[in-house]
Design a protein around this motif. Structure first.
Motif, PDB file in Angstrom:
ATOM      1  N   LEU A   1      12.044 -13.648   5.197  1.00 58.06           N
ATOM      2  CA  LEU A   1      11.612 -13.545   3.799  1.00 58.06           C
ATOM      3  C   LEU A   1      10.091 -13.504   3.702  1.00 58.06           C
ATOM      4  O   LEU A   1       9.527 -12.740   2.904  1.00 58.06           O
ATOM      5  CB  LEU A   1      12.165 -14.728   2.997  1.00 58.06           C
ATOM      6  CG  LEU A   1      13.658 -14.689   2.680  1.00 58.06           C
ATOM      7  CD1 LEU A   1      14.100 -16.017   2.070  1.00 58.06           C
ATOM      8  CD2 LEU A   1      13.982 -13.539   1.736  1.00 58.06           C
ATOM      9  N   ALA A   2       9.426 -14.329   4.498  1.00 52.28           N
ATOM     10  CA  ALA A   2       7.961 -14.341   4.484  1.00 52.28           C
ATOM     11  C   ALA A   2       7.395 -13.000   4.937  1.00 52.28           C
ATOM     12  O   ALA A   2       6.442 -12.475   4.352  1.00 52.28           O
ATOM     13  CB  ALA A   2       7.436 -15.466   5.367  1.00 52.28           C
ATOM     14  N   ILE A   3       7.991 -12.433   5.978  1.00 49.15           N
ATOM     15  CA  ILE A   3       7.524 -11.136   6.485  1.00 49.15           C
ATOM     16  C   ILE A   3       7.745 -10.035   5.452  1.00 49.15           C
ATOM     17  O   ILE A   3       6.872  -9.191   5.218  1.00 49.15           O
ATOM     18  CB  ILE A   3       8.243 -10.789   7.806  1.00 49.15           C
ATOM     19  CG1 ILE A   3       7.797 -11.754   8.907  1.00 49.15           C
ATOM     20  CG2 ILE A   3       7.959  -9.348   8.208  1.00 49.15           C
ATOM     21  CD1 ILE A   3       8.549 -11.559  10.205  1.00 49.15           C
ATOM     22  N   ILE A   4       8.911 -10.050   4.826  1.00 50.06           N
ATOM     23  CA  ILE A   4       9.204  -9.045   3.799  1.00 50.06           C
ATOM     24  C   ILE A   4       8.202  -9.148   2.655  1.00 50.06           C
ATOM     25  O   ILE A   4       7.683  -8.145   2.157  1.00 50.06           O
ATOM     26  CB  ILE A   4      10.633  -9.225   3.267  1.00 50.06           C
ATOM     27  CG1 ILE A   4      11.641  -8.847   4.363  1.00 50.06           C
ATOM     28  CG2 ILE A   4      10.870  -8.365   2.029  1.00 50.06           C
ATOM     29  CD1 ILE A   4      13.080  -9.159   4.009  1.00 50.06           C
ATOM     30  N   GLY A   5       7.915 -10.407   2.232  1.00 50.57           N
ATOM     31  CA  GLY A   5       6.990 -10.604   1.120  1.00 50.57           C
ATOM     32  C   GLY A   5       5.564 -10.226   1.448  1.00 50.57           C
ATOM     33  O   GLY A   5       4.806  -9.813   0.564  1.00 50.57           O
TER      34      GLY A   5
ATOM     35  N   LEU B   1       4.594  -8.004   4.103  1.00 53.89           N
ATOM     36  CA  LEU B   1       4.365  -6.698   4.721  1.00 53.89           C
ATOM     37  C   LEU B   1       5.139  -5.549   4.078  1.00 53.89           C
ATOM     38  O   LEU B   1       4.595  -4.458   3.911  1.00 53.89           O
ATOM     39  CB  LEU B   1       4.722  -6.770   6.214  1.00 53.89           C
ATOM     40  CG  LEU B   1       3.926  -7.773   7.059  1.00 53.89           C
ATOM     41  CD1 LEU B   1       4.414  -7.745   8.499  1.00 53.89           C
ATOM     42  CD2 LEU B   1       2.438  -7.468   7.007  1.00 53.89           C
ATOM     43  N   PHE B   2       6.396  -5.778   3.733  1.00 56.81           N
ATOM     44  CA  PHE B   2       7.252  -4.656   3.361  1.00 56.81           C
ATOM     45  C   PHE B   2       7.444  -4.477   1.856  1.00 56.81           C
ATOM     46  O   PHE B   2       7.655  -3.355   1.396  1.00 56.81           O
ATOM     47  CB  PHE B   2       8.626  -4.815   4.030  1.00 56.81           C
ATOM     48  CG  PHE B   2       8.561  -4.750   5.525  1.00 56.81           C
ATOM     49  CD1 PHE B   2       8.386  -3.546   6.173  1.00 56.81           C
ATOM     50  CD2 PHE B   2       8.655  -5.909   6.279  1.00 56.81           C
ATOM     51  CE1 PHE B   2       8.326  -3.485   7.550  1.00 56.81           C
ATOM     52  CE2 PHE B   2       8.596  -5.856   7.661  1.00 56.81           C
ATOM     53  CZ  PHE B   2       8.420  -4.634   8.301  1.00 56.81           C
ATOM     54  N   PHE B   3       7.397  -5.535   1.102  1.00 57.84           N
ATOM     55  CA  PHE B   3       7.613  -5.408  -0.345  1.00 57.84           C
ATOM     56  C   PHE B   3       6.703  -6.393  -1.054  1.00 57.84           C
ATOM     57  O   PHE B   3       7.117  -7.436  -1.527  1.00 57.84           O
ATOM     58  CB  PHE B   3       9.081  -5.682  -0.682  1.00 57.84           C
ATOM     59  CG  PHE B   3       9.462  -5.222  -2.071  1.00 57.84           C
ATOM     60  CD1 PHE B   3       9.146  -3.954  -2.507  1.00 57.84           C
ATOM     61  CD2 PHE B   3      10.133  -6.071  -2.933  1.00 57.84           C
ATOM     62  CE1 PHE B   3       9.498  -3.535  -3.783  1.00 57.84           C
ATOM     63  CE2 PHE B   3      10.492  -5.670  -4.201  1.00 57.84           C
ATOM     64  CZ  PHE B   3      10.178  -4.392  -4.635  1.00 57.84           C
ATOM     65  N   THR B   4       5.420  -6.053  -1.116  1.00 58.95           N
ATOM     66  CA  THR B   4       4.411  -6.949  -1.649  1.00 58.95           C
ATOM     67  C   THR B   4       4.221  -6.741  -3.146  1.00 58.95           C
ATOM     68  O   THR B   4       4.775  -5.809  -3.737  1.00 58.95           O
ATOM     69  CB  THR B   4       3.072  -6.730  -0.936  1.00 58.95           C
ATOM     70  OG1 THR B   4       2.602  -5.397  -1.246  1.00 58.95           O
ATOM     71  CG2 THR B   4       3.227  -6.853   0.573  1.00 58.95           C
TER      72      THR B   4
END
Length: 252
Positions: free
Chosen positions: A145-149, A151-154
């Protein structure tokens, strides 16, 4: 999440009540604070709520377990509404059927919810999973979730996707000016549409194709617009729109 809620028959009811209260608070804040973008407001609590919920279930599984579950559910609800809202906006901008875009968004969110529920209930909390393994899975979920927030969907991605571009805001301002001039000149609805296209620099053939009307009809509308606004050419029309008024001959 049955393992975390053992002995609490109202666990799910309290979780849903907490999630509903959170969604209600977010909705109320959007109504009273005039948020510049509902999508941004819905995006902000998604990852923090899910991460906080997982951490609570991990650290304090026996103390108020509905808090962790409720926060996760609230994050999922916010994500659902965000995807549905953005899908509708994309449909309008891309001139694709709203039902198609909205339907794909609903299908995607519901499929994700179903898969997540199956994984959680059928695997994560199965008897053969050790406490350490559950802990590892929760930590991996938090990391993902941290990575998505990040890098991928900021937040910046949501802004680029949803916030109205500068050029579109300029067009809206132009349309407002045209609407004011059309009201002052008592233009018809069709003449008002032609006026906006003329203000954007469109040619007569372009207006014919855009409005699906004959060239003679467009020329007739243009002639009426010039007469009602008291101008004689395109430059005079643009000046009248920019100044928010009509020409001298129309005021005589």
């Amino acid at each position: 999440m049955g393992t975390f809620a053992e002995g609490d028959e109202f666990h799910m009811a309290k979780s849903l009540l907490l999630a509903g209260g959170g969604i209600g608070a977010i909705t109320l804040s959007m109504a009273v604070t005039s948020s510049p973008s509902e999508a941004l407001t819905l995006y902000k609590p998604v990852i923090p709520a899910m991460v906080a919920g997982i951490v609570l279930l991990l650290l304090q599984p026996a103390v108020y377990p509905f808090l962790g579950s409720g926060l996760i559910i609230m994050g999922v609800y916010c994500l659902d509404m965000l995807l549905m809202l953005v899908s509708t906006d994309i449909a309008f901008r891309g001139r694709i059927p709203v039902a198609l875009s909205f339907g794909v968004a609903i299908l995607t969110t519901r499929a994700g919810t179903l898969v997540g529920s199956v994984v959680a209930d059928g695997f994560l909390f199965a008897p053969f999973w050790t406490t350490q393994l559950r802990t590892d899975i929760c930590l991996v979920a938090v990391l993902l979730l941290a990575i998505i927030g990040m890098l991928f969907f900021t937040m910046a991605d949501v802004q680029r996707l949803y916030v109205t571009p500068r050029a579109q805001r300029t067009d809206e301002s132009l349309e407002q000016k045209c609407a004011a001039v059309a009201a002052m000149g008592h233009l018809t609805n069709r003449e008002s549409e032609v006026l906006v296209l003329l203000a954007r620099g469109r040619s007569v053939p372009y207006i014919c194709d855009e409005l699906s009307i004959a060239q003679g009809t467009v020329k007739h509308h243009v002639s009426n617009i010039y007469r009602k606004l008291g101008v004689y050419d395109r430059q005079g029309l643009l000046d009248a729109i920019e100044q928010g008024g009509v020409g001298r001959s129309a005021l005589a």
